[in-house]
Design an enzyme around this catalytic site. Structure first.
Site, mmCIF file in Angstrom:
data_model
loop_
_atom_site.group_PDB
_atom_site.id
_atom_site.type_symbol
_atom_site.label_atom_id
_atom_site.label_comp_id
_atom_site.label_asym_id
_atom_site.label_seq_id
_atom_site.Cartn_x
_atom_site.Cartn_y
_atom_site.Cartn_z
ATOM 1 N N LYS A 204 0.817 -1.219 0.000
ATOM 2 C CA LYS A 204 0.000 0.000 0.000
ATOM 3 C C LYS A 204 0.854 1.275 0.000
ATOM 4 O O LYS A 204 2.045 1.263 0.295
ATOM 5 C CB LYS A 204 -0.984 -0.021 1.180
ATOM 6 C CG LYS A 204 -2.141 -0.981 0.884
ATOM 7 C CD LYS A 204 -3.273 -0.879 1.861
ATOM 8 C CE LYS A 204 -4.399 -1.828 1.408
ATOM 9 N NZ LYS A 204 -5.474 -1.949 2.392
ATOM 10 N N ARG A 240 -3.645 -9.953 5.046
ATOM 11 C CA ARG A 240 -4.087 -10.059 3.635
ATOM 12 C C ARG A 240 -2.942 -9.554 2.777
ATOM 13 O O ARG A 240 -2.595 -8.380 2.844
ATOM 14 C CB ARG A 240 -5.351 -9.217 3.470
ATOM 15 C CG ARG A 240 -5.945 -9.226 2.082
ATOM 16 C CD ARG A 240 -7.173 -8.306 2.035
ATOM 17 N NE ARG A 240 -7.756 -8.284 0.703
ATOM 18 C CZ ARG A 240 -7.325 -7.506 -0.287
ATOM 19 N NH1 ARG A 240 -6.323 -6.670 -0.104
ATOM 20 N NH2 ARG A 240 -7.896 -7.555 -1.476
HETATM 21 N N1 HH2 Z 1 -7.512 -3.662 0.943
HETATM 22 C C1 HH2 Z 1 -7.847 -3.695 -0.361
HETATM 23 C C2 HH2 Z 1 -8.948 -4.446 -0.782
HETATM 24 N N2 HH2 Z 1 -9.676 -5.160 0.092
HETATM 25 N N3 HH2 Z 1 -10.060 -5.911 2.305
HETATM 26 C C3 HH2 Z 1 -9.740 -5.893 3.591
HETATM 27 N N4 HH2 Z 1 -10.448 -6.622 4.479
HETATM 28 N N5 HH2 Z 1 -8.678 -5.167 4.068
HETATM 29 C C4 HH2 Z 1 -7.917 -4.403 3.245
HETATM 30 O O1 HH2 Z 1 -6.979 -3.738 3.738
HETATM 31 C C5 HH2 Z 1 -8.235 -4.378 1.845
HETATM 32 C C6 HH2 Z 1 -9.333 -5.155 1.396
HETATM 33 C C7 HH2 Z 1 -7.036 -2.949 -1.350
HETATM 34 O O2 HH2 Z 1 -6.016 -3.733 -1.852
HETATM 35 P P1 HH2 Z 1 -6.033 -4.555 -3.239
HETATM 36 O O3 HH2 Z 1 -7.112 -5.579 -3.275
HETATM 37 O O4 HH2 Z 1 -4.683 -5.087 -3.466
HETATM 38 O O5 HH2 Z 1 -6.285 -3.427 -4.332
HETATM 39 P P2 HH2 Z 1 -7.556 -2.971 -5.161
HETATM 40 O O6 HH2 Z 1 -8.611 -2.506 -4.204
HETATM 41 O O7 HH2 Z 1 -7.003 -1.868 -6.034
HETATM 42 O O8 HH2 Z 1 -8.039 -4.155 -5.961
#
Ligand code: HH2
Length: 258
Positions: A204, A240
């Site tokens: 992040k 995660r």
């Molecule tokens: N962060 C993201 C998405 N979902 N869910 C939980 N429970 N906690 C988090 O910190 C979280 C989440 C964002 O990360 P990512 O899926 O890698 O990116 P994107 O939202 O751009 O798909």
């Protein structure tokens, strides 16, 4: 928890997993690397993102869940804000609903109760499109705890079993670096709510804010591991992450040192 994003626009791995076969391949790899859960997502919630239309999100995640299910026995989580997507994902074999909107959508609480699935209730200030514009708190840890407590109570009142509820402070979701660091220090207080904690800081933007040389999300492995280790020391139940092998190795070494 290994992240399987089927989005063209996720901040770190958008477009990398191009379809069901690639998702199943990634799932098998993450299982072999030591993941306990896999989190499948079809909508990016990165800062500045726009919501995905329902039909598109379904078309991304359902064939992927089926393909993963056919090759890999790990429990599956669906990362969605839409009750209809959660419902379809459960029918396809998922058993956890990871909702960055903390079941705040129309009909979400009732759907989660009816599905009987695990739920992750995450804190977010604002909406992805604008959440990083000017996040503001008087007391970020206190406000996040009050929000998570309120959402957990609402979930239980709707019929979600207490033992199926996980909570997540939502690193980077309407938070500055100072807010994220305060939440890291406050993980023990958040855990005192009595629900297992999920923590996601993998790749992040806070890592780039600390180390300006980490401009590319793929360049943030060191920071991601440092944050996962700190979260685990603070008692988080699940991290995660994008990089399962490296994170599992770091967690094993940390556990051996304890
Ligand atoms: N962060 C993201 C998405 N979902 N869910 C939980 N429970 N906690 C988090 O910190 C979280 C989440 C964002 O990360 P990512 O899926 O890698 O990116 P994107 O939202 O751009 O798909």
């Amino acid at each position: 928890m290994g992240i399987i994003n089927l989005t063209p626009d996720s901040f770190s791995d958008g477009g990398v997993i191009a379809g069901p076969a690639a998702a199943a391949e990634r799932a098998c790899r993450m299982a072999a690397e030591g993941a306990d859960w896999l989190d499948v997502g079809g909508e990016s919630t990165r800062p500045g993102s726009s919501p995905a239309p329902e039909a598109e999100e379904l078309a991304r995640v359902l064939p992927a869940i089926a393909a993963v299910r056919a090759r890999c026995a790990l429990p599956l989580s669906i990362d969605t804000r839409k009750p209809s997507v959660a419902r379809a994902a459960m029918a396809a074999g998922a058993t956890m609903w990871n909702d960055v909107g903390a079941l705040g959508g129309h009909g979400a609480l009732e759907t989660a109760a009816e599905l009987g699935c695990h739920v992750v209730l995450m804190h977010m200030q604002g909406e992805p499109a604008t959440m990083q514009d000017q996040p503001r708190y008087e007391n970020v840890v206190g406000e996040v705890i009050a929000f998570l407590d309120q959402r957990a109570q609402a979930a239980m009142a709707a019929g979600v079993a207490r033992e199926r509820i996980w909570v997540d402070p939502g690193i980077g979701f309407g938070k500055t670096l100072a807010h994220n660091l305060a939440l890291l220090c406050g993980l023990g207080e958040i855990a005192a709510l009595g629900f297992p904690l999920v923590f996601g800081a993998s790749r992040k933007g806070m890592i780039r804010t600390i180390d300006a040389s980490a401009g590319e999300p793929g360049d943030r492995l060191g920071g991601s591991i440092a944050l996962a280790l700190q979260a685990a020391r603070a008692g988080v139940a699940m991290v995660r992450v994008h990089d399962v092998r490296e994170t599992v190795q770091a967690l094993k070494v940390q556990a051996a040192l304890a």
